[in-house]
Design a protein around this motif. Structure first.
Motif, PDB file in Angstrom:
ATOM      1  N   LEU A 198       0.859  -1.184   0.000  1.00 32.76           N
ATOM      2  CA  LEU A 198       0.000   0.000   0.000  1.00 32.76           C
ATOM      3  C   LEU A 198       0.896   1.234   0.000  1.00 32.76           C
ATOM      4  CD1 LEU A 198      -2.772   1.314   0.152  1.00 32.76           C
ATOM      5  CD2 LEU A 198      -2.738   0.987   2.637  1.00 32.76           C
ATOM      6  N   ARG A 199       0.913   1.939  -1.120  1.00 27.32           N
ATOM      7  CA  ARG A 199       1.837   3.051  -1.302  1.00 27.32           C
ATOM      8  C   ARG A 199       1.237   4.362  -0.795  1.00 27.32           C
ATOM      9  NH1 ARG A 199       1.838   0.140  -6.131  1.00 27.32           N
ATOM     10  NH2 ARG A 199       0.335   1.618  -6.998  1.00 27.32           N
ATOM     11  N   GLY A 200       2.157   5.313  -0.508  1.00 28.12           N
ATOM     12  CA  GLY A 200       1.739   6.677  -0.152  1.00 28.12           C
ATOM     13  C   GLY A 200       0.895   6.741   1.109  1.00 28.12           C
ATOM     14  N   MET A 201       1.385   6.118   2.179  1.00 29.66           N
ATOM     15  CA  MET A 201       0.623   6.120   3.430  1.00 29.66           C
ATOM     16  C   MET A 201       0.528   7.537   3.995  1.00 29.66           C
ATOM     17  SD  MET A 201      -0.374   3.000   4.097  1.00 29.66           S
ATOM     18  CE  MET A 201      -0.644   2.881   5.869  1.00 29.66           C
ATOM     19  N   LYS A 202      -0.597   7.832   4.623  1.00 30.79           N
ATOM     20  CA  LYS A 202      -0.834   9.136   5.245  1.00 30.79           C
ATOM     21  C   LYS A 202      -1.451   8.918   6.619  1.00 30.79           C
ATOM     22  CE  LYS A 202      -5.009   9.482   2.370  1.00 30.79           C
ATOM     23  NZ  LYS A 202      -4.719   8.249   1.574  1.00 30.79           N
TER      24      LYS A 202
ATOM     25  N   GLN B  67       2.843   8.486  11.402  1.00 27.17           N
ATOM     26  CA  GLN B  67       3.106   9.779  12.019  1.00 27.17           C
ATOM     27  C   GLN B  67       4.554  10.171  11.765  1.00 27.17           C
ATOM     28  OE1 GLN B  67       2.412   9.331  16.213  1.00 27.17           O
ATOM     29  NE2 GLN B  67       4.344   8.263  16.576  1.00 27.17           N
ATOM     30  N   GLY B  68       4.858  11.452  12.014  1.00 25.08           N
ATOM     31  CA  GLY B  68       6.205  11.962  11.772  1.00 25.08           C
ATOM     32  C   GLY B  68       6.271  12.757  10.486  1.00 25.08           C
ATOM     33  N   ASP B  69       7.452  13.318  10.226  1.00 21.25           N
ATOM     34  CA  ASP B  69       7.660  14.126   9.022  1.00 21.25           C
ATOM     35  C   ASP B  69       7.988  13.228   7.846  1.00 21.25           C
ATOM     36  OD1 ASP B  69       7.311  16.453  10.497  1.00 21.25           O
ATOM     37  OD2 ASP B  69       9.437  16.476  11.080  1.00 21.25           O
ATOM     38  N   PRO B  70       7.583  13.627   6.626  1.00 18.17           N
ATOM     39  CA  PRO B  70       7.958  12.859   5.433  1.00 18.17           C
ATOM     40  C   PRO B  70       9.463  12.822   5.273  1.00 18.17           C
ATOM     41  CG  PRO B  70       6.257  14.487   4.938  1.00 18.17           C
ATOM     42  CD  PRO B  70       6.767  14.798   6.304  1.00 18.17           C
TER      43      PRO B  70
END
Length: 257
Positions: free
Chosen positions: A185-189, A215-218
């Protein structure tokens, strides 16, 4: 004796049959993935005792007689000393999800034990950063479904998001473009945080559970030129520039003289 109607007699017969079959089953054996499992069976057998998978009765796993025991398939074994004492138990050295199900022990062709092997479901806590991918592991070749239960207060969605049957992958429209065949699963948010459940569709058993927190910064990226320049390249450039300046200085002094 008072006779019974056909319908009542059939019901009584079915009830008695179910009771007899139910009582002949031993409690299921539950083990962790890749642990050793022992399927119990206490029965005196003066002839040949053998274990098979309930659905493949012609496929012997292990067997014993008065002389010895032998493992017909690797990973399955019976112990002769125990067999002589009336213990026909089967040991599975490495229990995985492909081995779960019903097993039968028979003595000279007569069934004496039926035991179910169950593998405890796995729980994987996962913490990832936004934009990273979540990879879900498939531990069985049977058809499975992926169920998502959100833990995000602003996102109460839940339910089946994908089904996998061999090479076939089908997902809901929201996930079709985000999920690859390897269940990545790509591009988790952050709104994707929640519990992802892998369930065997045939047995309705939960295989694996992922408790995911996003959570956290990209990941940091150099917005202008891509990845940051390694330190050793910077040092090399400075060294070359200093060397050129020194050489030019020497040449200019020689020309003046």
């Amino acid at each position: 004796m008072q006779s019974c109607s056909s319908a009542v007699c059939i019901l009584i017969l079915l009830f008695n049959t179910f009771t007899i079959v139910h009582e002949s089953f031993d409690p299921p054996v539950k083990v962790n993935l890749h642990d050793s499992a022992t399927l119990p069976c206490s029965e005196r057998c003066s002839g040949s005792a053998r274990w098979t998978v309930f659905s493949k009765r012609s496929d012997t796993l292990a067997e014993c007689d008065q002389t010895s025991c032998r493992s017909v398939k690797e990973g399955y074994q019976m112990i002769h000393d125990q067999y002589l004492k009336g213990d026909l138990s089967l040991t599975i050295t490495d229990a995985d999800f492909s081995k779960k199900g019903w097993y039968t022990c028979d003595c000279d062709g007569k069934d004496v034990c039926d035991v179910q092997l169950q593998i405890e479901s796995l729980n994987n806590p996962v913490q990832i950063k936004p934009t990273e991918s979540l990879v879900l592991t498939l531990d069985v070749s049977d058809p499975v479904e992926v169920i998502y239960n959100s833990t995000d207060a602003a996102n109460r969605s839940s339910g089946q998001i994908c089904t996998v049957d061999g090479p076939s992958l089908q997902c809901t429209p929201e996930y079709t473009q985000r999920v690859s065949a390897a269940l990545e699963l790509r591009g988790m948010k952050p709104s994707d945080s929640g519990v992802y459940i892998i369930k065997d569709k045939r047995s309705d058993e939960i295989i694996r559970t992922y408790t995911v927190i996003v959570q956290g910064d990209p990941p940091d990226l150099d917005r202008g030129n891509g990845a940051a320049v390694p330190v050793w390249i910077f040092v090399l450039v400075v060294f070359v520039l200093v060397s050129v300046i020194v050489v030019l200085t020497v040449v200019i002094r020689q020309l003046k003289h």
